[in-house]
Design a protein around this motif. Structure first.
Motif, PDB file in Angstrom:
ATOM      1  N   ARG A 148       0.856  -1.187   0.000  1.00  0.00           N
ATOM      2  CA  ARG A 148       0.000   0.000   0.000  1.00  0.00           C
ATOM      3  C   ARG A 148       0.885   1.226   0.000  1.00  0.00           C
ATOM      4  NH1 ARG A 148      -3.715   2.613   4.414  1.00  0.00           N
ATOM      5  NH2 ARG A 148      -5.049   3.862   3.076  1.00  0.00           N
ATOM      6  N   GLU A 149       0.543   2.180  -0.837  1.00  0.00           N
ATOM      7  CA  GLU A 149       1.333   3.409  -0.912  1.00  0.00           C
ATOM      8  C   GLU A 149       0.948   4.332   0.243  1.00  0.00           C
ATOM      9  OE1 GLU A 149       1.285   5.401  -4.622  1.00  0.00           O
ATOM     10  OE2 GLU A 149       1.838   3.629  -5.791  1.00  0.00           O
ATOM     11  N   VAL A 150       1.902   4.547   1.116  1.00  0.00           N
ATOM     12  CA  VAL A 150       1.715   5.472   2.238  1.00  0.00           C
ATOM     13  C   VAL A 150       2.925   6.381   2.295  1.00  0.00           C
ATOM     14  CG1 VAL A 150       0.298   3.867   3.576  1.00  0.00           C
ATOM     15  CG2 VAL A 150       2.763   3.873   3.882  1.00  0.00           C
ATOM     16  N   ALA A 151       2.731   7.557   2.822  1.00  0.00           N
ATOM     17  CA  ALA A 151       3.830   8.521   2.918  1.00  0.00           C
ATOM     18  C   ALA A 151       4.877   8.025   3.907  1.00  0.00           C
ATOM     19  CB  ALA A 151       3.296   9.882   3.345  1.00  0.00           C
ATOM     20  N   GLU A 152       6.128   8.081   3.486  1.00  0.00           N
ATOM     21  CA  GLU A 152       7.220   7.695   4.387  1.00  0.00           C
ATOM     22  C   GLU A 152       7.361   8.723   5.501  1.00  0.00           C
ATOM     23  OE1 GLU A 152      11.534   7.972   3.180  1.00  0.00           O
ATOM     24  OE2 GLU A 152      11.277   5.794   3.083  1.00  0.00           O
ATOM     25  N   ARG A 153       7.489   8.251   6.718  1.00  0.00           N
ATOM     26  CA  ARG A 153       7.602   9.158   7.863  1.00  0.00           C
ATOM     27  C   ARG A 153       9.043   9.175   8.358  1.00  0.00           C
ATOM     28  NH1 ARG A 153       4.052   9.007  13.499  1.00  0.00           N
ATOM     29  NH2 ARG A 153       4.628  11.123  14.203  1.00  0.00           N
ATOM     30  N   ILE A 154       9.676  10.327   8.210  1.00  0.00           N
ATOM     31  CA  ILE A 154      11.074  10.455   8.601  1.00  0.00           C
ATOM     32  C   ILE A 154      11.184  10.498  10.126  1.00  0.00           C
ATOM     33  CG2 ILE A 154      13.163  11.850   8.393  1.00  0.00           C
ATOM     34  CD1 ILE A 154      12.226  10.529   5.808  1.00  0.00           C
ATOM     35  N   ALA A 155      12.113   9.736  10.661  1.00  0.00           N
ATOM     36  CA  ALA A 155      12.358   9.745  12.110  1.00  0.00           C
ATOM     37  C   ALA A 155      13.258  10.917  12.470  1.00  0.00           C
ATOM     38  CB  ALA A 155      12.994   8.433  12.539  1.00  0.00           C
ATOM     39  N   THR A 156      13.005  11.527  13.611  1.00  0.00           N
ATOM     40  CA  THR A 156      13.803  12.650  14.106  1.00  0.00           C
ATOM     41  C   THR A 156      14.175  12.406  15.564  1.00  0.00           C
ATOM     42  OG1 THR A 156      11.879  13.896  14.903  1.00  0.00           O
ATOM     43  CG2 THR A 156      12.530  14.218  12.592  1.00  0.00           C
ATOM     44  N   ARG A 157      15.081  13.217  16.045  1.00  0.00           N
ATOM     45  CA  ARG A 157      15.473  13.100  17.451  1.00  0.00           C
ATOM     46  C   ARG A 157      14.280  13.400  18.365  1.00  0.00           C
ATOM     47  NH1 ARG A 157      19.600  12.954  21.033  1.00  0.00           N
ATOM     48  NH2 ARG A 157      19.437  14.267  22.887  1.00  0.00           N
ATOM     49  N   GLU A 158      13.456  14.370  17.974  1.00  0.00           N
ATOM     50  CA  GLU A 158      12.296  14.716  18.790  1.00  0.00           C
ATOM     51  C   GLU A 158      11.337  13.532  18.897  1.00  0.00           C
ATOM     52  OE1 GLU A 158      13.648  16.659  16.460  1.00  0.00           O
ATOM     53  OE2 GLU A 158      14.518  18.071  17.915  1.00  0.00           O
ATOM     54  N   LEU A 159      11.126  12.834  17.779  1.00  0.00           N
ATOM     55  CA  LEU A 159      10.252  11.665  17.813  1.00  0.00           C
ATOM     56  C   LEU A 159      10.878  10.532  18.631  1.00  0.00           C
ATOM     57  CD1 LEU A 159       8.962  11.582  14.117  1.00  0.00           C
ATOM     58  CD2 LEU A 159       7.714  12.304  16.164  1.00  0.00           C
ATOM     59  N   ALA A 160      12.194  10.390  18.537  1.00  0.00           N
ATOM     60  CA  ALA A 160      12.872   9.365  19.338  1.00  0.00           C
ATOM     61  C   ALA A 160      12.752   9.672  20.829  1.00  0.00           C
ATOM     62  CB  ALA A 160      14.333   9.254  18.924  1.00  0.00           C
ATOM     63  N   LEU A 161      12.853  10.943  21.190  1.00  0.00           N
ATOM     64  CA  LEU A 161      12.687  11.326  22.593  1.00  0.00           C
ATOM     65  C   LEU A 161      11.267  11.040  23.070  1.00  0.00           C
ATOM     66  CD1 LEU A 161      14.676  14.689  22.657  1.00  0.00           C
ATOM     67  CD2 LEU A 161      15.245  12.609  23.929  1.00  0.00           C
ATOM     68  N   ALA A 162      10.294  11.291  22.196  1.00  0.00           N
ATOM     69  CA  ALA A 162       8.911  10.976  22.566  1.00  0.00           C
ATOM     70  C   ALA A 162       8.744   9.478  22.760  1.00  0.00           C
ATOM     71  CB  ALA A 162       7.964  11.500  21.491  1.00  0.00           C
ATOM     72  N   GLU A 163       9.369   8.682  21.895  1.00  0.00           N
ATOM     73  CA  GLU A 163       9.278   7.227  22.003  1.00  0.00           C
ATOM     74  C   GLU A 163       9.958   6.728  23.271  1.00  0.00           C
ATOM     75  OE1 GLU A 163       8.232   3.336  20.769  1.00  0.00           O
ATOM     76  OE2 GLU A 163       7.529   5.319  20.170  1.00  0.00           O
ATOM     77  N   ALA A 164      11.036   7.397  23.691  1.00  0.00           N
ATOM     78  CA  ALA A 164      11.767   6.989  24.892  1.00  0.00           C
ATOM     79  C   ALA A 164      10.983   7.263  26.168  1.00  0.00           C
ATOM     80  CB  ALA A 164      13.115   7.702  24.951  1.00  0.00           C
ATOM     81  N   GLY A 165      10.019   8.182  26.100  1.00  0.00           N
ATOM     82  CA  GLY A 165       9.179   8.454  27.266  1.00  0.00           C
ATOM     83  C   GLY A 165       9.980   8.978  28.446  1.00  0.00           C
ATOM     84  N   GLU A 166       9.849   8.303  29.580  1.00  0.00           N
ATOM     85  CA  GLU A 166      10.556   8.711  30.793  1.00  0.00           C
ATOM     86  C   GLU A 166      11.932   8.063  30.909  1.00  0.00           C
ATOM     87  OE1 GLU A 166       8.003   7.863  34.069  1.00  0.00           O
ATOM     88  OE2 GLU A 166       6.487   9.344  33.480  1.00  0.00           O
ATOM     89  N   GLY A 167      12.362   7.416  29.853  1.00  0.00           N
ATOM     90  CA  GLY A 167      13.671   6.770  29.892  1.00  0.00           C
ATOM     91  C   GLY A 167      13.564   5.301  30.228  1.00  0.00           C
ATOM     92  N   LEU A 168      14.638   4.747  30.752  1.00  0.00           N
ATOM     93  CA  LEU A 168      14.716   3.316  31.025  1.00  0.00           C
ATOM     94  C   LEU A 168      15.166   3.074  32.453  1.00  0.00           C
ATOM     95  CD1 LEU A 168      14.760   0.360  29.938  1.00  0.00           C
ATOM     96  CD2 LEU A 168      17.164   0.759  29.356  1.00  0.00           C
ATOM     97  N   GLU A 169      14.429   2.234  33.163  1.00  0.00           N
ATOM     98  CA  GLU A 169      14.820   1.853  34.516  1.00  0.00           C
ATOM     99  C   GLU A 169      15.529   0.504  34.468  1.00  0.00           C
ATOM    100  OE1 GLU A 169      13.007   1.074  39.014  1.00  0.00           O
ATOM    101  OE2 GLU A 169      11.675   1.637  37.360  1.00  0.00           O
ATOM    102  N   LEU A 170      16.758   0.484  34.946  1.00  0.00           N
ATOM    103  CA  LEU A 170      17.544  -0.743  34.992  1.00  0.00           C
ATOM    104  C   LEU A 170      17.613  -1.247  36.423  1.00  0.00           C
ATOM    105  CD1 LEU A 170      20.485   0.394  32.659  1.00  0.00           C
ATOM    106  CD2 LEU A 170      18.550  -1.072  32.064  1.00  0.00           C
ATOM    107  N   THR A 171      17.666  -2.551  36.569  1.00  0.00           N
ATOM    108  CA  THR A 171      17.726  -3.146  37.910  1.00  0.00           C
ATOM    109  C   THR A 171      19.021  -3.905  38.160  1.00  0.00           C
ATOM    110  OG1 THR A 171      16.546  -5.105  37.088  1.00  0.00           O
ATOM    111  CG2 THR A 171      15.217  -3.334  38.039  1.00  0.00           C
ATOM    112  N   ALA A 172      19.834  -4.095  37.111  1.00  0.00           N
ATOM    113  CA  ALA A 172      21.103  -4.814  37.268  1.00  0.00           C
ATOM    114  C   ALA A 172      22.151  -4.166  36.369  1.00  0.00           C
ATOM    115  CB  ALA A 172      20.929  -6.292  36.914  1.00  0.00           C
ATOM    116  N   PRO A 173      23.395  -4.073  36.819  1.00  0.00           N
ATOM    117  CA  PRO A 173      23.917  -4.583  38.092  1.00  0.00           C
ATOM    118  C   PRO A 173      23.463  -3.782  39.310  1.00  0.00           C
ATOM    119  CG  PRO A 173      25.616  -3.363  36.929  1.00  0.00           C
ATOM    120  CD  PRO A 173      24.463  -3.451  35.994  1.00  0.00           C
TER     121      PRO A 173
END
Length: 335
Positions: free
Chosen positions: A210-235
């Motif tokens: 299906r022909e759909v418009a390509e959506r370019i990824a940006t740093r702003e969109l990546a930051l939105a995707e990252a949300g509040e960041g990542l919580e690690l439990t180890a080490p």
């Protein structure tokens, strides 16, 4: 909405924190749920009441130590992959003792598929410093084949404040191997383009585009995707802020056109469009012949399974409750 299945009833916890690959359904309308902590598979009838249990905790025949994925065939055969034993436990719809098989190649997951003609799952064919090759493999009685292949980029990410360095991770928006199956049909997407490969019993049949418009990824969109960041439990327990996470992982050049697939019992295919965290879901539907049938209203639920036969199935989806629990919801379809 036809009915819902809650994770806890009268103080008994039946399952928790479900993922889509832990729920299945058959053509008779039964819904199956993998209870990871309980080492069992719960079976629910058409009204949402529990009607049976498969398996029990342990490492013996028919037992589950660390189950991570569930598959159900249209006929009601059930399979669960057990990470602890590295094998697939199978229960036949007609009863009898369960089977156990340790497949080769190795299960990568997270999804598992089951049909009368084979067992299907993603497996890593090659894993290097800068990327990996992921295969969608089918293991049948007479052969092992590859239904789809994805070349995936990885980067070495370091989080010094958390004591972690050089772990291979995927950039944000890196395409995943998306796939789904029902009966004889398997649909797969192996890249960022709007292109769905459809096979029948392991034999390529057609391609849906299906022909759909390509959506370019940006740093702003990546930051939105990252949300509040990542919580690690180890080490150690540590919080990685969103900006640090994006700096370490980077992001792909475009957002994948499709990020989820579902094949219905009638052969129609549901495709969830790529989106960024916080955006409403958009789902395209293609009829059994592969023609575009339309796009569902924004925010419509996406199926994790279909309960019922080709002419009378219901959509099974997952929903977060106000108390942050995951419940299973069966929806009627307005036809």
């Amino acid at each position: 909405e036809a009915f819902s299945i809650r994770p806890e009833v009268e103080g008994e916890v039946r399952f928790a924190d479900l993922s889509p690959w832990e729920v299945g359904a058959d053509r008779d309308g039964r819904i199956y749920v993998l209870d990871r902590t309980g080492g069992r598979v719960l079976v629910f009838g058409q009204a949402g009441r529990m009607v049976g249990i498969l398996g029990r905790p342990g490492a013996g025949p028919g037992e589950l130590s660390d189950p991570v994925a569930l598959a159900v065939s249209a006929e009601g055969d059930v399979a669960a992959y057990d990470y602890a034993t590295g094998g697939v436990v199978r229960w036949a719809a007609g009863g009898g003792p369960p089977d156990f098989e340790r497949p080769a190649p190795l299960f990568w997951g997270p999804e598992l598929g089951l049909a009368s003609w084979g067992v299907i799952f993603p497996s890593v064919a090659a894993d290097g410093r800068d990327g990996r090759t992921v295969h969608l493999v089918v293991i049948a009685e007479t052969r092992t084949g590859v239904l789809a292949e994805l070349e995936q980029v990885t980067v070495a990410a370091s989080f010094p404040a958390c004591g972690i360095g050089g772990i291979p991770v995927e950039p944000f928006f890196e395409p995943q191997l998306e796939w789904s199956m029902s009966g004889d049909l398997v649909a797969a997407v192996a890249g960022p383009a709007y292109s769905i490969e459809v096979s029948r019993e392991g034999v390529p049949e057609r391609r849906i585009e299906r022909e759909v418009a390509e959506r370019i990824a940006t740093r702003e969109l990546a930051l939105a995707e990252a949300g509040e960041g990542l919580e690690l439990t180890a080490p150690v327990r540590c919080q990685v802020p969103a900006r640090e996470l994006v700096d370490a992982r980077g992001f792909a050049s475009v957002i994948p056109a499709i990020t989820n697939l579902a094949v219905a019992p009638d052969g129609s295919i549901w495709a969830e469009r790529g989106r960024v965290r916080g955006e409403e879901r958009q789902v395209d539907v293609f009829d059994p012949e592969g023609a575009y049938a339309g796009t569902l209203p924004p925010g419509s639920p996406f199926p994790v399974a279909f309960a019922g036969g080709a002419s009378d199935y219901r959509i099974v989806s997952l929903r977060q409750t106000a108390t942050d629990e995951t419940e299973i919801v069966a929806h009627r379809i307005a036809r």
